[in-house]
Design an enzyme around this catalytic site. Structure first.
Site, PDB file in Angstrom:
ATOM      1  CD  GLU A  53     -58.930  -3.405   1.566  1.00  0.00           C
ATOM      2  OE1 GLU A  53     -59.115  -3.247   0.339  1.00  0.00           O
ATOM      3  OE2 GLU A  53     -58.744  -2.483   2.373  1.00  0.00           O
ATOM      4  N   PRO A  54     -60.974  -8.278   0.145  1.00  0.00           N
ATOM      5  CG  PRO A  54     -63.286  -8.117  -0.171  1.00  0.00           C
ATOM      6  CD  PRO A  54     -62.137  -7.439   0.502  1.00  0.00           C
TER       7      PRO A  54
ATOM      8  NE  ARG B 195     -45.824 -13.244   7.876  1.00  0.00           N
ATOM      9  CZ  ARG B 195     -45.521 -12.301   7.009  1.00  0.00           C
ATOM     10  NH1 ARG B 195     -44.281 -11.873   6.891  1.00  0.00           N
ATOM     11  NH2 ARG B 195     -46.455 -11.766   6.246  1.00  0.00           N
TER      12      ARG B 195
ATOM     13  CD  GLN C 245     -37.060 -51.035   8.277  1.00  0.00           C
ATOM     14  OE1 GLN C 245     -37.277 -51.709   7.265  1.00  0.00           O
ATOM     15  NE2 GLN C 245     -35.876 -50.942   8.799  1.00  0.00           N
TER      16      GLN C 245
ATOM     17  CD  GLU D 255     -51.037 -13.940  12.160  1.00  0.00           C
ATOM     18  OE1 GLU D 255     -49.861 -13.676  12.450  1.00  0.00           O
ATOM     19  OE2 GLU D 255     -51.987 -13.898  12.953  1.00  0.00           O
TER      20      GLU D 255
ATOM     21  CB  THR E 145     -49.516 -17.871   1.346  1.00  0.00           C
ATOM     22  OG1 THR E 145     -48.668 -17.006   0.569  1.00  0.00           O
ATOM     23  CG2 THR E 145     -50.952 -17.388   1.255  1.00  0.00           C
TER      24      THR E 145
ATOM     25  CD  GLU F 238     -47.657 -20.590  -1.789  1.00  0.00           C
ATOM     26  OE1 GLU F 238     -48.427 -20.090  -0.956  1.00  0.00           O
ATOM     27  OE2 GLU F 238     -47.478 -21.822  -1.885  1.00  0.00           O
TER      28      GLU F 238
HETATM   29  N1  CAA Z   1     -40.696  -4.773   8.927  1.00  0.00           N
HETATM   30  C1  CAA Z   1     -40.691  -3.424   8.788  1.00  0.00           C
HETATM   31  N2  CAA Z   1     -40.881  -2.823   7.601  1.00  0.00           N
HETATM   32  C2  CAA Z   1     -41.070  -3.598   6.529  1.00  0.00           C
HETATM   33  C3  CAA Z   1     -41.078  -4.997   6.591  1.00  0.00           C
HETATM   34  C4  CAA Z   1     -40.873  -5.583   7.865  1.00  0.00           C
HETATM   35  N3  CAA Z   1     -40.872  -6.907   8.013  1.00  0.00           N
HETATM   36  N4  CAA Z   1     -41.289  -5.500   5.380  1.00  0.00           N
HETATM   37  C5  CAA Z   1     -41.393  -4.448   4.546  1.00  0.00           C
HETATM   38  N5  CAA Z   1     -41.270  -3.305   5.256  1.00  0.00           N
HETATM   39  C6  CAA Z   1     -41.300  -1.943   4.736  1.00  0.00           C
HETATM   40  C7  CAA Z   1     -40.175  -1.747   3.732  1.00  0.00           C
HETATM   41  O1  CAA Z   1     -38.962  -1.378   4.374  1.00  0.00           O
HETATM   42  C8  CAA Z   1     -40.718  -0.678   2.858  1.00  0.00           C
HETATM   43  O2  CAA Z   1     -40.568   0.581   3.506  1.00  0.00           O
HETATM   44  P1  CAA Z   1     -39.826   1.822   2.762  1.00  0.00           P
HETATM   45  O3  CAA Z   1     -40.583   2.065   1.498  1.00  0.00           O
HETATM   46  O4  CAA Z   1     -39.927   2.907   3.781  1.00  0.00           O
HETATM   47  O5  CAA Z   1     -38.432   1.340   2.500  1.00  0.00           O
HETATM   48  C9  CAA Z   1     -42.192  -0.959   2.820  1.00  0.00           C
HETATM   49  O6  CAA Z   1     -42.483  -1.738   3.991  1.00  0.00           O
HETATM   50  C10 CAA Z   1     -42.643  -1.707   1.609  1.00  0.00           C
HETATM   51  O7  CAA Z   1     -41.862  -2.875   1.507  1.00  0.00           O
HETATM   52  P2  CAA Z   1     -41.962  -3.842   0.247  1.00  0.00           P
HETATM   53  O8  CAA Z   1     -41.736  -3.036  -0.983  1.00  0.00           O
HETATM   54  O9  CAA Z   1     -41.105  -5.017   0.514  1.00  0.00           O
HETATM   55  O10 CAA Z   1     -43.518  -4.243   0.295  1.00  0.00           O
HETATM   56  P3  CAA Z   1     -44.372  -5.146  -0.681  1.00  0.00           P
HETATM   57  O11 CAA Z   1     -45.656  -4.459  -0.954  1.00  0.00           O
HETATM   58  O12 CAA Z   1     -43.556  -5.595  -1.839  1.00  0.00           O
HETATM   59  O13 CAA Z   1     -44.758  -6.405   0.241  1.00  0.00           O
HETATM   60  C11 CAA Z   1     -44.577  -8.446   1.477  1.00  0.00           C
HETATM   61  C12 CAA Z   1     -43.904  -7.191   0.912  1.00  0.00           C
HETATM   62  C13 CAA Z   1     -43.630  -8.929   2.554  1.00  0.00           C
HETATM   63  C14 CAA Z   1     -44.772  -9.536   0.427  1.00  0.00           C
HETATM   64  C15 CAA Z   1     -45.939  -8.084   2.106  1.00  0.00           C
HETATM   65  O14 CAA Z   1     -46.879  -7.682   1.127  1.00  0.00           O
HETATM   66  C16 CAA Z   1     -46.590  -9.218   2.909  1.00  0.00           C
HETATM   67  O15 CAA Z   1     -46.151  -9.552   4.010  1.00  0.00           O
HETATM   68  N6  CAA Z   1     -47.677  -9.816   2.384  1.00  0.00           N
HETATM   69  C17 CAA Z   1     -48.445 -10.796   3.136  1.00  0.00           C
HETATM   70  C18 CAA Z   1     -49.504 -10.160   3.963  1.00  0.00           C
HETATM   71  C19 CAA Z   1     -49.993 -11.045   5.053  1.00  0.00           C
HETATM   72  O16 CAA Z   1     -49.228 -11.741   5.707  1.00  0.00           O
HETATM   73  N7  CAA Z   1     -51.309 -10.994   5.304  1.00  0.00           N
HETATM   74  C20 CAA Z   1     -51.865 -11.723   6.372  1.00  0.00           C
HETATM   75  C21 CAA Z   1     -53.114 -11.059   6.799  1.00  0.00           C
HETATM   76  S1  CAA Z   1     -53.389 -10.956   8.480  1.00  0.00           S
HETATM   77  C22 CAA Z   1     -53.999 -12.418   9.006  1.00  0.00           C
HETATM   78  O17 CAA Z   1     -53.968 -13.420   8.362  1.00  0.00           O
HETATM   79  C23 CAA Z   1     -54.461 -12.281  10.409  1.00  0.00           C
HETATM   80  C24 CAA Z   1     -55.509 -13.208  10.886  1.00  0.00           C
HETATM   81  O18 CAA Z   1     -56.658 -12.819  11.015  1.00  0.00           O
HETATM   82  C25 CAA Z   1     -55.102 -14.536  11.395  1.00  0.00           C
END
Ligand code: CAA
Length: 381
Positions: free
Chosen positions: A127-128, A243, A279, A363, A365, A367
């Site tokens: 989302e934004p 990823r 080189q 998908e 960053t 970071e």
């Molecule tokens: N697999 C399964 N469950 C997972 C998981 C995984 N890899 N990672 C976390 N979870 C679960 C945790 O177990 C936890 O569950 P419980 O509460 O039941 O224990 C819950 O999810 C929350 O976990 P976190 O507290 O770790 O979550 P968080 O809010 O701190 O976030 C993060 C973790 C990994 C940083 C996540 O926010 C993230 O991946 N952020 C990046 C988002 C992203 O990649 N966006 C891309 C958008 S899509 C896109 O780009 C598509 C396109 O169009 C090309």
């Protein structure tokens, strides 16, 4: 890791390589300028089974594994990354619905995604105000009798304006944090669904990136994936697999750029010899080839882990981090080796550098990948 591809994996790689050379590469430079969405190309790739490589056969997919998918994405990324990204999102969405939708929901949407009749899929999570932190999303789905109404705005949605079906995440229980997020399948043309903006991007000009507005879009319980409140975990699991796809796409782009640079460095003469014999140039190409090999092995290792049902979240994050950061450097080296010719459109490397840049962002960053890796390290300590 010793990786020896199976006959099946080699066959998929051959099909994708041929498709990249025949269907994608010849039009890639023109598409970068025309910005035309690759409708016909996606249909052709669908006919070759490339929109549902790892989708179960009974739903029209190839029934193969993540290694086949990764090898195919590397080839398509080399052919035209702006088409490859649509292929990657469609595979991800088809797999998500196939593995988490009810049998009826899966039968309703997955075959059409895989055979190209729905054009492509979209993954409407960001989302934004909530990209890296999707748990902070504001889109809601509110109960209305025995239906739900989705309202909110989704941002950076690849193929959002073209997808015949998409998965949309919304908060169904605001008190429950990430456990209050639900994933719904929403068809194109649903009443109240609109495209509010199409982005003008640095690269990937053949793909579309939309902002979508949901104004009370009506959905039923039968459109929910898994169960209410399971949406966040589903998104995380899908992104772990996604990823590997983006890592593979970046490797494909970098491989194309490096091949062009090696060719050019063998032909271009300065000071009486091909520049590859200097080189300074040889060293750059040697580094680039080494990074590319490491990135490929890391990505295939993550794919093997997923295929053999081992934990692969950390491996996928490490592969994406390394592959996309180095793919960017490799494309920059390829441009540098071409000198002034690298900076103009006559050669493909300036497009590669623009196209590869986003792989460090979407998908998750770089970071975010580091956060995923560090949290896994903490858990293992
Ligand atoms: N697999 C399964 N469950 C997972 C998981 C995984 N890899 N990672 C976390 N979870 C679960 C945790 O177990 C936890 O569950 P419980 O509460 O039941 O224990 C819950 O999810 C929350 O976990 P976190 O507290 O770790 O979550 P968080 O809010 O701190 O976030 C993060 C973790 C990994 C940083 C996540 O926010 C993230 O991946 N952020 C990046 C988002 C992203 O990649 N966006 C891309 C958008 S899509 C896109 O780009 C598509 C396109 O169009 C090309």
């Amino acid at each position: 890791m010793d990786f020896t591809p199976t006959e099946e994996q080699l066959a998929v790689q051959r099909v994708a390589r041929d498709a990249a050379d025949r269907i994608l590469l010849p039009k890639a430079a023109a598409r970068d300028i025309s910005m035309e969405f690759p409708v016909a190309e996606l249909k052709e790739l669908a006919q070759l089974g490339l929109l549902g490589v790892a989708v179960p056969e009974e739903l029209g997919g190839g029934g193969m594994g993540p290694v086949c998918y990764s090898l195919a994405m590397m080839e398509l990324g080399r052919g035209d990354p702006s088409v490859a990204v649509a292929v990657s999102v469609t595979n991800m969405v088809a797999e998500l619905i196939a593995n988490n939708g009810s049998p009826e929901l899966a039968k309703r949407w997955v075959p059409g995604l895989v055979d190209g009749s729905l054009c492509c899929g979209a993954f409407a999570l960001s989302e934004p105000e909530a990209g890296s932190d999707p748990a902070a999303m504001r889109t809601t789905a509110v109960r209305d009798g025995n239906r739900w109404r989705i309202s909110g705005t989704k941002q950076w949605i690849t193929c959002g304006d073209r997808a015949g079906a998409m998965v949309v995440w919304a908060v169904t229980d605001p008190e429950a944090g990430h456990k209050g997020i639900t994933a719904f399948v929403v068809p194109a043309g649903a009443k109240g669904l609109g495209v509010s903006r199409l982005e003008e991007k640095m690269g990937l000009h053949g793909s579309s990136t939309a902002q979508l507005v949901f104004d009370g879009v009506e959905v039923g319980d039968d459109q929910i994936l898994a169960a209410p409140g399971r949406g966040f975990a589903l998104a995380m699991m899908a992104l772990d697999g996604g990823r590997i796809g983006i890592s593979s796409q970046a490797i494909g782009i970098a491989r194309g750029a490096l091949e062009a640079a090696i060719r050019y460095a063998g032909e271009r003469q300065t000071f009486g010899q091909p520049i590859i014999k200097h080189q300074a140039v040889g060293n750059m190409l040697a580094d680039a080839a080494t990074w590319l090999d490491a990135a490929t092995l890391m990505t295939l290792r993550a794919a093997v882990a997923k295929e053999t049902k081992q934990p692969f979240s950390q491996l996928a994050a490490m592969a994406k981090l390394f592959a996309t950061e180095h793919a960017w450097k490799i494309c920059d080296i390829a441009l540098q080796v071409h000198g002034g010719y690298g900076y103009v459109r006559d050669f493909p490397v300036e497009r590669a550098l623009r196209d590869v840049r986003v792989t460090r962002i979407y998908e998750g960053t770089s970071e975010i990948q580091r956060i995923v890796i560090a949290r896994n390290l903490m858990r293992q300590a």
